[in-house]
Design an enzyme around this catalytic site. Structure first.
Site, PDB file in Angstrom:
ATOM      1  N   ALA A 103      32.334  12.352 -53.710  1.00 19.82           N
ATOM      2  CA  ALA A 103      32.387  10.929 -54.064  1.00 19.82           C
ATOM      3  C   ALA A 103      31.665  10.790 -55.404  1.00 19.82           C
ATOM      4  O   ALA A 103      30.476  11.099 -55.508  1.00 19.82           O
ATOM      5  CB  ALA A 103      31.706  10.100 -52.991  1.00 19.82           C
ATOM      6  N   ASP A 154      40.639  17.377 -65.936  1.00 18.75           N
ATOM      7  CA  ASP A 154      41.404  17.478 -64.678  1.00 18.75           C
ATOM      8  C   ASP A 154      42.789  16.856 -64.857  1.00 18.75           C
ATOM      9  O   ASP A 154      43.790  17.388 -64.356  1.00 18.75           O
ATOM     10  CB  ASP A 154      40.657  16.770 -63.545  1.00 18.75           C
ATOM     11  N   GLY A 162      38.955  19.651 -58.220  1.00 19.91           N
ATOM     12  CA  GLY A 162      40.163  19.943 -57.447  1.00 19.91           C
ATOM     13  C   GLY A 162      40.842  18.666 -56.989  1.00 19.91           C
ATOM     14  O   GLY A 162      42.066  18.505 -57.127  1.00 19.91           O
TER      15      GLY A 162
HETATM   16  O1  RIB Z   1      35.800  16.987 -64.018  1.00 21.54           O
HETATM   17  C1  RIB Z   1      35.130  15.844 -63.583  1.00 21.54           C
HETATM   18  C2  RIB Z   1      34.561  16.063 -62.215  1.00 21.54           C
HETATM   19  O2  RIB Z   1      33.548  17.048 -62.281  1.00 21.54           O
HETATM   20  C3  RIB Z   1      33.903  14.850 -61.624  1.00 21.54           C
HETATM   21  O3  RIB Z   1      34.804  14.098 -60.838  1.00 21.54           O
HETATM   22  C4  RIB Z   1      32.711  15.410 -60.864  1.00 21.54           C
HETATM   23  O4  RIB Z   1      32.740  15.121 -59.508  1.00 21.54           O
HETATM   24  C5  RIB Z   1      32.714  16.908 -61.166  1.00 21.54           C
HETATM   25  O5  RIB Z   1      33.220  17.673 -60.154  1.00 21.54           O
END
Ligand code: RIB
Length: 301
Positions: free
Chosen positions: A12, A251, A41
């Site tokens: 979260a 991501d 992920g």
């Molecule tokens: O790449 C961003 C993510 O990196 C964030 O959502 C945080 O939770 C970390 O895992």
């Protein structure tokens, strides 16, 4: 059947946006906050699904409120959650994120919780072998990541490793990976080359290719992205956007890239699409919550 399998974490993300990122010992008054899906992920899975891809997410959660939030959010985004392990012994992870709303830059502490206890025996490898692309990062234990990369490679999948957060890797990782997608800081970690422009990115990519990687994609934030496979090189500038939160932009890039690759797009088109998805993700607060939909990107996949 999901054509893409992601191994990674859900946490979260609790993001605080303000005029600056507080320094040590300082208290500031922020102006907004967001509690939403995070973990590389999970964010990558949401990015793919919102663009219309079928994705299966392998992870581990605690049997708690944030674990329920995870399942709700993932289901809302049509992500296959049947391979998420729910543990009574561990908590769901959390990330604390400070965002400077003027630049969109952030600082993050991730407490992974349940997925830090993930073991090889808990992974259902059938799901991986029924996919075409396996995408992962470095947020779950390394032995589990390596095991899954080996299974995927043996079955002829395309392996994409987003080496974040960067950590020491043995050479077998590099040889199992088809696409290696560090940002400039992570590329510097592996090559000791500081990257401030396209030329530095080229040098760094060449070093990574010498280490056994086939295709290197270095994301350069507001400077764009550099690709090399040792023969072909592509440099694409970043899209001009008003960034308010860059959390999860990498991501978004990895999600967009993986889906475009799955659809058989040429490498340049995959990079263009990923670049667009990443740029748009920075215009909203949050990580998973900021992933754009297919309508928003106005491009065909
Ligand atoms: O790449 C961003 C993510 O990196 C964030 O959502 C945080 O939770 C970390 O895992």
């Amino acid at each position: 059947m999901s054509e893409l399998t992601i191994l990674g974490i859900f946490v979260a993300d609790i993001s605080f946006s303000g005029d600056k990122i507080p320094t040590i010992g300082e208290t500031i008054l922020g102006d907004s906050y967001n509690i939403g899906p995070g973990g590389k992920g999970c964010n990558q899975a949401i990015a793919i699904s919102r663009l219309g891809g079928k994705v299966n997410f392998i992870s581990k959660l605690g049997n708690d409120e944030y674990g329920k939030l995870a399942i709700n959010e993932l289901k809302k985004d049509n992500i296959d959650t049947s391979n998420i392990i729910i543990s009574d012994k561990h908590k769901t992870g959390v990330a604390g994120i400070h965002v400077d709303r003027n630049t969109g830059k952030n600082s993050i502490t991730v407490v992974r919780g349940a997925p830090s206890s993930l073991t090889i025996n808990e992974i259902d490898t059938d799901l991986i072998t029924r996919s075409k692309i396996f995408l992962t990062q470095l947020e779950v234990p390394l032995d589990v990541t390596l095991h899954c990369l080996k299974i995927a490679k043996k079955q002829g999948l395309i392996n994409i490793l987003n080496p974040a957060p960067a950590c020491e890797l043995t050479r077998d990782f590099f040889e199992l990976v088809d696409y290696f997608t560090p940002n400039e800081t992570e590329a510097e970690f592996y090559t000791s080359i500081k990257i401030s422009d396209e030329n530095d990115a080229r040098k760094s990519a060449n070093e990574l290719i010498k280490m056994g990687i086939k295709n290197v994609i270095i994301t350069l934030g507001e400077k764009g992205v550099f690709y090399s496979n040792g023969k072909e090189e592509i440099y694409i500038k970043a899209r001009k956007v008003k960034a308010i939160d860059t959390t999860g932009a990498g991501d978004a890039f990895n999600g967009g890239f993986s889906l475009a690759l799955l659809k058989g797009k040429k490498i340049k088109d995959c990079l263009e699409l990923a670049n667009t998805v990443a740029g748009l993700s920075t215009t909203k607060l949050g990580a998973g919550d900021s992933m754009p939909t297919l309508n928003e990107i106005d491009m065909k996949i």
